[in-house]
Design an enzyme around this catalytic site. Sequence first.
Site, mmCIF file in Angstrom:
data_model
loop_
_atom_site.group_PDB
_atom_site.id
_atom_site.type_symbol
_atom_site.label_atom_id
_atom_site.label_comp_id
_atom_site.label_asym_id
_atom_site.label_seq_id
_atom_site.Cartn_x
_atom_site.Cartn_y
_atom_site.Cartn_z
ATOM 1 N N CYS A 211 0.808 -1.231 0.000
ATOM 2 C CA CYS A 211 0.000 0.000 0.000
ATOM 3 C C CYS A 211 0.841 1.281 0.000
ATOM 4 C CB CYS A 211 -0.977 0.069 1.173
ATOM 5 S SG CYS A 211 -2.161 -1.278 1.234
HETATM 6 N N1 GLN Z 1 -3.116 -5.457 5.306
HETATM 7 C C1 GLN Z 1 -3.853 -4.425 4.637
HETATM 8 C C2 GLN Z 1 -4.758 -4.961 3.553
HETATM 9 O O1 GLN Z 1 -4.646 -6.073 3.145
HETATM 10 C C3 GLN Z 1 -2.936 -3.331 4.107
HETATM 11 C C4 GLN Z 1 -2.062 -3.869 3.043
HETATM 12 C C5 GLN Z 1 -0.900 -3.034 2.682
HETATM 13 O O2 GLN Z 1 -0.428 -2.133 3.342
HETATM 14 N N2 GLN Z 1 -0.356 -3.447 1.608
HETATM 15 O O3 GLN Z 1 -5.575 -4.225 3.102
#
Ligand code: GLN
Length: 250
Positions: free
Chosen positions: A2
């Site tokens: 993200c």
């Molecule tokens: N764990 C969270 C999700 O799956 C955030 C993922 C991330 O930061 N890549 O949405």
Amino acid sequence: MCRHLAYLGPPIRLADLLFTPPHSLERQSWAPQDMRGGGTINADGFGVGWLQDQTPLVYRRSVALWTDAALPQLAAATRSGAVLAAVRSATVGMPVVETAAAPFCEGRWLFSHNGKVTGWPDSVTALAAGLPVRDLLTLDAPTDSALLWALVRARLRAGAAPPDALGAVVAAVRAAAPGSRLNLLLTDGDTIAATTVGHSLSYLATGDGAVLVASEPLSPDPAWKAVPDLSLLVAAPSAVTVIALEGTTS
Ligand code: GLN
């Protein structure tokens, strides 16, 4: 893992965050430069939330940002002085659905999480059990980020200031699930609060009364400052403060 950003200042076009800068959020969705804890691209959804005439509006999709044919026009036509946007790389085992994409929203609050909760979901069942059953039944999605939002929101509803709400949730989750990556980002339109636990974050205070906080700098401007790991950042156009959090990442 993200990428997210928040902006406060004079109204700008959403396009000037999402598309126009050399390292825009759109570019960070397919060519991020500092993913640290893993992942390669952020193609499992995106969202943008903004205040317009004091009304919060949120647009989320479960597809890669660059595939949304409507977004460029929407972003070019929409201006706001308070924006939070994110692109998602789903953690393995978590669903790719619109409601798992940030921002999570209530009232003027817009929230995003970059990272993952170690040992999900068992590590945090006791923390979740402290929430009202209604909040659990109405989680945006069965993901770690949605639970983190519910934990933060409960504190905000109880009157906590945004940085205090983030700090308390990070401390509780790190105690329950050591090794979690917890870059949280929250704005109420007046200030931005953010934490760094395991992922990158930078900020830019522009000369014209604006402040930007982002997983990666949107431009090569040397005025961008990297936030050290294990920090709590509070930013408004008038001032930015960075406080150290206790402990180590793992
Ligand atoms: N764990 C969270 C999700 O799956 C955030 C993922 C991330 O930061 N890549 O949405």
